[in-house]
Design a protein around this motif. Structure first.
Motif, PDB file in Angstrom:
ATOM      1  N   ASP A   1      77.089  43.929  51.798  1.00 56.69           N
ATOM      2  CA  ASP A   1      76.601  43.502  53.115  1.00 56.69           C
ATOM      3  C   ASP A   1      77.031  44.454  54.228  1.00 56.69           C
ATOM      4  O   ASP A   1      76.461  44.412  55.329  1.00 56.69           O
ATOM      5  CB  ASP A   1      77.084  42.088  53.426  1.00 56.69           C
TER       6      ASP A   1
ATOM      7  N   HIS B   1      70.667  48.383  50.697  1.00 52.44           N
ATOM      8  CA  HIS B   1      71.172  47.035  50.396  1.00 52.44           C
ATOM      9  C   HIS B   1      70.163  46.259  49.556  1.00 52.44           C
ATOM     10  O   HIS B   1      70.535  45.546  48.608  1.00 52.44           O
ATOM     11  CB  HIS B   1      71.459  46.303  51.707  1.00 52.44           C
TER      12      HIS B   1
ATOM     13  N   PRO C   1      69.234  40.578  55.742  1.00 49.94           N
ATOM     14  CA  PRO C   1      68.713  41.386  54.625  1.00 49.94           C
ATOM     15  C   PRO C   1      67.185  41.355  54.597  1.00 49.94           C
ATOM     16  O   PRO C   1      66.553  40.392  55.043  1.00 49.94           O
ATOM     17  CB  PRO C   1      69.300  40.693  53.384  1.00 49.94           C
TER      18      PRO C   1
END
Length: 455
Positions: free
Chosen positions: A317, A333, A453
């Motif tokens: 993260d 990510h 995200p």
């Protein structure tokens, strides 16, 4: 006026029966802190639905580079036809030629040599005719110009979102708001650069990723503004009031909330051949939480007499941190957290192996810049990490792919020794055990102000 305050400048002239196809359109240039939007002025009197052209200024532009924006949105030069001679002449060049002729004759009359006055008389109109073109080319080095219906419509949506970020950051001393505006400027520049090399249809997936990140930034800024307003309201409620002043709920400034909220995108029915910005694969993405990234980097020493640090493990993260180059960090990510096991440590070399041996890194992001930013986060204390000083062979193994071999020369045996996947797995297992004991009570802190995200 503020950074995000637009300025409008009308250029061109209204077409009539004397105009040819080469006549320039009437354009209204709306100047902003990040570039400009050029609108046409239709003859029917109705406002245009889409912009005609969008220019994006380079991120972190200097004062000199910002002058390029004013220069490129100036009024177009008026030209004079030369009759039977093909071509035309700038009105300014003709005016300079007349003035230089008069000034040259006066200079010759006052004793200036002809061989000095005559070249100056000829050079002045030539400069007035050709110098603006050279300045145009120089100014365009700092600006990306997007044209074409599909490309401009996409950039217009992105620019509307970025404007909310700029407005929220204007006059604010909060780092998160200013950084969001900086990241938004980079997203605009990346999208404009992408649209100059590829069509919107071909670059659809990458354009979607940038628009998602811009939406996430706008949402995050909205939450920061709301949280700040709530904290200010609580502080106001706790402040002692003068006698006779009634207590009441504190309401944040309505204009501030509106500036931070994302602007709604008007829904228009797509015309034939238009690009629909939809996800190519609508199936839900399975994302694994609690994944870690392991990467090697240039060695550094955290303090005098301290052990060398050459390898770092961070929470995945941390790639969403605003101090990490975006959208590269968010895209890495996304790759890192798909199809993993909770608590799994993924070496950067493994990700390189999965990306075609590194051939597909260009479509994901600049891993070198991202890892450099991550090291900066760790050293500044902006996120937690497991900092390691690995010996030469273990470090070489985690830098190699999962099926690669590392060969080292053993001077004592006078022979080469091969280290392969088995030894690499043993190194990762040792790091995993060390990390497990470290995060048994509390996981690695990825940092504050993270992006959402990619979904």
């Amino acid at each position: 006026m503020g950074e995000g305050t637009p300025r409008a400048l009308r250029t061109g002239h209204v077409r009539d029966h004397t105009c040819t196809a080469a006549c320039e359109l009437v354009l209204v240039h709306e100047r902003t802190g990040w570039g400009w939007i050029a609108w046409t002025v239709p003859g029917d009197g109705f406002p245009p639905e889409a912009a005609h052209q969008i220019g994006v200024l380079t991120p972190a532009a200097t004062r000199t580079q910002r002058l390029a924006l004013r220069w490129l949105t100036r009024r177009p030069a008026r030209r004079i036809a030369l009759g039977a001679v093909p071509g035309s002449l700038r009105l300014s060049a003709a005016a300079v030629a007349l003035l230089s002729l008069i000034a040259g004759l006066f200079a010759i009359g006052y004793g200036v040599p002809v061989d000095v006055a005559l070249p100056a008389m000829l050079l002045a109109p030539m400069l007035a005719e050709h110098l603006p073109g050279r300045l145009d080319a120089r100014a365009r080095e700092h600006v990306l110009i997007v044209e074409g219906d599909l490309a401009v419509r996409y950039m217009q949506r992105l620019a509307a979102l970025h404007t909310t970020l700029v407005q929220a950051a204007a006059g604010s001393d909060r780092y998160e708001l200013r950084r969001s505006a900086e990241v938004g400027q980079h997203l605009l520049w990346d999208a404009a650069e992408l649209l100059q090399t590829r069509s919107p249809h071909v670059a659809s997936a990458e354009l979607i990723a940038r628009e998602r990140l811009m939406l996430q930034l706008a949402h995050q800024v909205d939450q920061i503004i709301k949280r700040s307003a709530a904290e200010a309201g609580a502080a106001e409620a706790d402040r002692p009031r003068p006698a006779g002043q009634p207590a009441g709920p504190h309401r944040p400034n309505a204009w501030l909330m509106a500036a931070a909220a994302p602007r709604p995108i008007p829904s228009t029915s797509p015309s034939k051949g238009s690009l629909l910005m939809t996800e190519p694969n609508s199936s839900p993405v399975v994302r694994t939480p609690g994944v870690y990234l392991l990467f090697a980097h240039e060695p550094y020493y955290p303090g005098p007499g301290a052990q060398e640090i050459n390898t770092t493990v961070v929470s995945a993260d941390s790639l969403l941190h605003l101090r990490v180059q975006q959208p590269d960090g968010a895209r890495i990510h996304e790759r890192l957290t798909q199809g993993r096991q909770p608590g799994e440590i993924i070496p950067l070399a493994t990700l390189t192996h999965e990306l075609g041996g590194g051939a597909d890194w260009a479509a994901v992001g600049d891993w070198e810049r991202v890892t450099t930013d991550l090291v900066g986060l760790v050293r500044n204390g902006d996120c937690d990490a497991l900092s390691l000083g690995l010996p030469e062979i273990p470090r070489a193994l985690v830098c190699a792919g999962p099926h690669s071999n590392v060969r080292a020369y053993d001077a004592a045996a006078r022979d080469f020794i091969d280290y392969g996947p088995t030894e690499r797995a043993a190194v990762l297992a040792e790091i995993d055990a060390f990390l497990g004991s470290l995060v048994a009570e509390q996981d690695l802190w990825p940092g504050d102000g993270l992006l959402t995200p990619l979904a």
